[in-house]
Scaffold this motif. Sequence first.
Motif, PDB file in Angstrom:
ATOM      1  N   ASN A 101     -31.319 -29.975   9.593  1.00 26.34           N
ATOM      2  CA  ASN A 101     -30.495 -31.007   9.751  1.00 26.34           C
ATOM      3  C   ASN A 101     -31.001 -32.212   9.291  1.00 26.34           C
ATOM      4  OD1 ASN A 101     -33.108 -31.413  11.146  1.00 26.34           O
ATOM      5  ND2 ASN A 101     -32.265 -32.121  13.089  1.00 26.34           N
ATOM      6  N   ARG A 102     -31.744 -32.128   8.140  1.00 19.04           N
ATOM      7  CA  ARG A 102     -32.105 -33.398   7.265  1.00 19.04           C
ATOM      8  C   ARG A 102     -30.875 -33.941   6.593  1.00 19.04           C
ATOM      9  NH1 ARG A 102     -36.524 -30.232   3.688  1.00 19.04           N
ATOM     10  NH2 ARG A 102     -34.622 -28.910   3.857  1.00 19.04           N
ATOM     11  N   VAL A 103     -31.092 -35.160   6.255  1.00 17.28           N
ATOM     12  CA  VAL A 103     -29.874 -36.129   5.825  1.00 17.28           C
ATOM     13  C   VAL A 103     -30.013 -35.758   4.450  1.00 17.28           C
ATOM     14  CG1 VAL A 103     -28.758 -38.130   5.484  1.00 17.28           C
ATOM     15  CG2 VAL A 103     -29.933 -37.725   7.718  1.00 17.28           C
ATOM     16  N   HIS A 104     -29.058 -35.223   3.648  1.00 14.02           N
ATOM     17  CA  HIS A 104     -28.845 -34.976   2.238  1.00 14.02           C
ATOM     18  C   HIS A 104     -28.280 -35.910   1.222  1.00 14.02           C
ATOM     19  CE1 HIS A 104     -28.720 -30.942   4.311  1.00 14.02           C
ATOM     20  NE2 HIS A 104     -30.007 -30.749   3.672  1.00 14.02           N
ATOM     21  N   ALA A 105     -27.618 -37.037   1.983  1.00  6.97           N
ATOM     22  CA  ALA A 105     -26.901 -37.920   1.120  1.00  6.97           C
ATOM     23  C   ALA A 105     -26.604 -39.035   2.168  1.00  6.97           C
ATOM     24  CB  ALA A 105     -25.576 -37.677   0.312  1.00  6.97           C
ATOM     25  N   CYS A 106     -26.878 -40.481   1.695  1.00  6.11           N
ATOM     26  CA  CYS A 106     -26.514 -41.621   2.470  1.00  6.11           C
ATOM     27  C   CYS A 106     -25.619 -42.327   1.523  1.00  6.11           C
ATOM     28  CB  CYS A 106     -27.612 -42.351   2.933  1.00  6.11           C
ATOM     29  SG  CYS A 106     -27.296 -43.939   3.784  1.00  6.11           S
ATOM     30  N   LEU A 107     -24.369 -42.296   2.117  1.00  7.39           N
ATOM     31  CA  LEU A 107     -23.342 -43.218   1.542  1.00  7.39           C
ATOM     32  C   LEU A 107     -23.288 -44.632   2.168  1.00  7.39           C
ATOM     33  CD1 LEU A 107     -20.132 -41.003   1.574  1.00  7.39           C
ATOM     34  CD2 LEU A 107     -21.773 -40.986  -0.379  1.00  7.39           C
ATOM     35  N   TYR A 108     -23.854 -45.620   1.186  1.00  7.31           N
ATOM     36  CA  TYR A 108     -24.214 -46.897   1.807  1.00  7.31           C
ATOM     37  C   TYR A 108     -22.967 -47.864   1.217  1.00  7.31           C
ATOM     38  CZ  TYR A 108     -26.170 -51.373   2.870  1.00  7.31           C
ATOM     39  OH  TYR A 108     -26.126 -52.779   3.325  1.00  7.31           O
ATOM     40  N   PHE A 109     -22.097 -48.449   2.274  1.00  5.98           N
ATOM     41  CA  PHE A 109     -20.866 -49.157   1.835  1.00  5.98           C
ATOM     42  C   PHE A 109     -21.260 -50.650   1.778  1.00  5.98           C
ATOM     43  CE2 PHE A 109     -19.354 -45.259   3.689  1.00  5.98           C
ATOM     44  CZ  PHE A 109     -17.844 -45.267   3.198  1.00  5.98           C
ATOM     45  N   ILE A 110     -20.930 -51.114   0.555  1.00  6.14           N
ATOM     46  CA  ILE A 110     -20.892 -52.323   0.435  1.00  6.14           C
ATOM     47  C   ILE A 110     -19.778 -53.324   0.452  1.00  6.14           C
ATOM     48  CG2 ILE A 110     -21.884 -53.989  -1.560  1.00  6.14           C
ATOM     49  CD1 ILE A 110     -23.357 -51.658  -2.750  1.00  6.14           C
ATOM     50  N   GLN A 111     -19.948 -54.344   0.878  1.00  2.00           N
ATOM     51  CA  GLN A 111     -18.624 -55.626   1.126  1.00  2.00           C
ATOM     52  C   GLN A 111     -18.002 -55.930  -0.322  1.00  2.00           C
ATOM     53  OE1 GLN A 111     -19.160 -58.448   3.635  1.00  2.00           O
ATOM     54  NE2 GLN A 111     -18.360 -57.666   5.535  1.00  2.00           N
ATOM     55  N   PRO A 112     -17.013 -55.921  -0.474  1.00  3.32           N
ATOM     56  CA  PRO A 112     -16.267 -55.967  -1.712  1.00  3.32           C
ATOM     57  C   PRO A 112     -16.139 -57.587  -2.066  1.00  3.32           C
ATOM     58  CG  PRO A 112     -14.384 -55.414  -0.302  1.00  3.32           C
ATOM     59  CD  PRO A 112     -15.720 -55.200   0.572  1.00  3.32           C
ATOM     60  N   THR A 113     -17.297 -58.217  -1.800  1.00  6.91           N
ATOM     61  CA  THR A 113     -17.328 -59.772  -1.917  1.00  6.91           C
ATOM     62  C   THR A 113     -17.291 -60.028  -3.445  1.00  6.91           C
ATOM     63  OG1 THR A 113     -19.706 -59.784  -2.295  1.00  6.91           O
ATOM     64  CG2 THR A 113     -18.897 -59.897  -0.010  1.00  6.91           C
ATOM     65  N   GLY A 114     -17.515 -59.506  -4.572  1.00  3.35           N
ATOM     66  CA  GLY A 114     -17.366 -59.652  -5.832  1.00  3.35           C
ATOM     67  C   GLY A 114     -18.556 -60.625  -6.463  1.00  3.35           C
ATOM     68  N   HIS A 115     -19.607 -60.928  -5.548  1.00  4.93           N
ATOM     69  CA  HIS A 115     -20.805 -61.671  -5.935  1.00  4.93           C
ATOM     70  C   HIS A 115     -22.061 -60.951  -6.158  1.00  4.93           C
ATOM     71  CE1 HIS A 115     -18.225 -65.191  -4.968  1.00  4.93           C
ATOM     72  NE2 HIS A 115     -17.901 -64.601  -3.684  1.00  4.93           N
ATOM     73  N   ALA A 116     -22.714 -60.527  -5.348  1.00  6.43           N
ATOM     74  CA  ALA A 116     -24.001 -59.891  -5.214  1.00  6.43           C
ATOM     75  C   ALA A 116     -24.312 -59.117  -3.994  1.00  6.43           C
ATOM     76  CB  ALA A 116     -24.997 -60.784  -5.808  1.00  6.43           C
ATOM     77  N   LEU A 117     -25.291 -58.513  -4.038  1.00  8.05           N
ATOM     78  CA  LEU A 117     -25.830 -57.904  -2.770  1.00  8.05           C
ATOM     79  C   LEU A 117     -26.193 -58.886  -1.840  1.00  8.05           C
ATOM     80  CD1 LEU A 117     -27.643 -54.419  -4.170  1.00  8.05           C
ATOM     81  CD2 LEU A 117     -25.472 -54.585  -3.012  1.00  8.05           C
ATOM     82  N   LYS A 118     -26.205 -58.376  -0.696  1.00 11.79           N
ATOM     83  CA  LYS A 118     -26.761 -59.316   0.405  1.00 11.79           C
ATOM     84  C   LYS A 118     -28.201 -59.020   0.733  1.00 11.79           C
ATOM     85  CE  LYS A 118     -23.549 -58.430   3.395  1.00 11.79           C
ATOM     86  NZ  LYS A 118     -22.698 -58.809   4.569  1.00 11.79           N
ATOM     87  N   GLN A 119     -29.108 -59.728   1.459  1.00  8.31           N
ATOM     88  CA  GLN A 119     -30.151 -59.376   1.677  1.00  8.31           C
ATOM     89  C   GLN A 119     -30.616 -58.189   2.529  1.00  8.31           C
ATOM     90  OE1 GLN A 119     -32.953 -61.037   0.215  1.00  8.31           O
ATOM     91  NE2 GLN A 119     -34.241 -59.570   1.101  1.00  8.31           N
ATOM     92  N   LEU A 120     -29.530 -58.377   3.300  1.00  8.95           N
ATOM     93  CA  LEU A 120     -29.454 -56.931   4.215  1.00  8.95           C
ATOM     94  C   LEU A 120     -29.308 -55.660   3.505  1.00  8.95           C
ATOM     95  CD1 LEU A 120     -29.508 -55.624   6.951  1.00  8.95           C
ATOM     96  CD2 LEU A 120     -27.016 -56.223   7.160  1.00  8.95           C
ATOM     97  N   ASP A 121     -28.404 -55.653   2.451  1.00 15.60           N
ATOM     98  CA  ASP A 121     -28.216 -54.576   1.657  1.00 15.60           C
ATOM     99  C   ASP A 121     -29.406 -54.296   0.858  1.00 15.60           C
ATOM    100  OD1 ASP A 121     -25.152 -54.786   2.410  1.00 15.60           O
ATOM    101  OD2 ASP A 121     -25.090 -56.011   0.843  1.00 15.60           O
ATOM    102  N   ILE A 122     -30.225 -55.133   0.343  1.00 15.22           N
ATOM    103  CA  ILE A 122     -31.497 -54.958  -0.491  1.00 15.22           C
ATOM    104  C   ILE A 122     -32.429 -54.374   0.560  1.00 15.22           C
ATOM    105  CG2 ILE A 122     -32.976 -55.770  -2.050  1.00 15.22           C
ATOM    106  CD1 ILE A 122     -31.012 -57.967  -2.890  1.00 15.22           C
ATOM    107  N   GLU A 123     -32.575 -55.122   1.775  1.00 19.54           N
ATOM    108  CA  GLU A 123     -33.596 -54.593   2.366  1.00 19.54           C
ATOM    109  C   GLU A 123     -33.368 -53.121   2.909  1.00 19.54           C
ATOM    110  OE1 GLU A 123     -37.327 -54.779   4.445  1.00 19.54           O
ATOM    111  OE2 GLU A 123     -36.185 -56.158   2.741  1.00 19.54           O
ATOM    112  N   PHE A 124     -32.018 -52.903   3.274  1.00 17.36           N
ATOM    113  CA  PHE A 124     -31.736 -51.510   3.733  1.00 17.36           C
ATOM    114  C   PHE A 124     -32.336 -50.576   2.833  1.00 17.36           C
ATOM    115  CE2 PHE A 124     -28.983 -48.021   3.894  1.00 17.36           C
ATOM    116  CZ  PHE A 124     -29.186 -47.438   5.313  1.00 17.36           C
TER     117      PHE A 124
END
Length: 442
Positions: free
Chosen positions: A173-196
């Motif tokens: 039951n291990r997680v084999h893949a994690c799809l991380y959804f990024i908001q389509p802001t068009g700028h850059a990754l937010k600090q929350l995205d980077i930290e996660f």
Amino acid sequence: MTDSYASSRNGDASSHGIANGSSPSLVPTGHTTGISNVIRKKLMGYVGFANLPNQVHRKSVRKGFQFTAMVVGESGLGKSTLINTLFNTTLYPPKEPLPPAAERPKTVAIESIGADIEENGVRLHLTVVDTPGFGDFVNNDDSWKPIVENIESRFDSYLEQENRVNRIKIVDNRVHACLYFIQPTGHALKQLDIEFMRRLHTKVNLIPVIAKADTMTDEEIAEFKERILLDIAHHNIHIFQAPTYDNEDEETIAEAEEIASKIPFAVVGSDKIVTTPDGRQVRGRAYPWGVVEVDNEDHCDFVKLRQMLVRTYMEELREYTNDVLYENWRTEKLLSMGVAQDSTVFKEINPAARLQEERVLHEAKLAKMEAEMKMVFQQKVQEKEAKLKQSEEELYARHKEMKDALEKQRADLEDKKRKIESGRPLTPEKASTGRKKGFLRT
């Protein structure tokens, strides 16, 4: 046949090779080892081990497959819709929006849903782990903690199953893949995205996905992808990359390069059938200005995402999770528990070198024992010498004391002798006292 195989000179390769019609000549192809040379022989007839892949295929189809995917992202980015679109089945029913007066959750929840799906006789038990509430709060500090704890708890569960006496039925039951959804802001990754991603890239295969890519132009998507990759590289975040193998054909290599060029995937999810202006029935989203087709590579990267996640690299995702991510976690876990592994275990060595090493170790052990014995002997000798010296001093002192006593007695005797020879009384004080008493009586 042109198939060949490696065998040992000291084994049964010669007799088996002649029995199967192979050439009796032996041609060394490897370098000389400590025991034997690796040789290669051409088969002159069909043997049968080329059918092993078919055997593995039949066993895999009979046993079925397990795959666990996790979707992480803020609410409203289309995570459930994309999962339904990926596997072409309704795993998540349409969600009803909460009324304004409803109480909102205050923590990140972990929800799992499982389904058994089948395609052309191949069965797949799919588990999707959703994380509602992630990134939806005013203060999102430590919002990644429940997700990390859930992934590690699945590792713990698998480790506990491995340590059982009966390990016949081990559920992965291990997680084999994690799809991380990024908001389509068009700028850059937010600090929350980077930290996660920094917290999870060593525990799960990260696949970054730009959600709702139909809200951006092609130029904006290209610039956004470039900025995301720069942020990921700057923070040393490891995302899943399509593996490459030796002796791959050009078509496979080109396919892997094309998939890698689409990361992060800009996707559009939809499980609804719409009609295009030319009359085709497609999965997509209809807008006043046209139709966005989910399965059209000119409109989004959904096909490449599905190709990597399901069609081409699902087994690689499972393998990398088991061989790298889980093994690294397991090593750290056991080391933190005080379990150490001898580095010489399972190490291939030359028996002659091993014998020489054991002889050197034995000689070193004997030399150490001899040095310890010499040190103990010297210590005992020093202790004995100290005791003898102390006894000698005590005897000398007693001898001197006795000698002084004898000298004193000798001097007393000589004095008495002289007094006797001179006729003087030995006790003159007593004699004078007696005369005075007699004088008083008269």
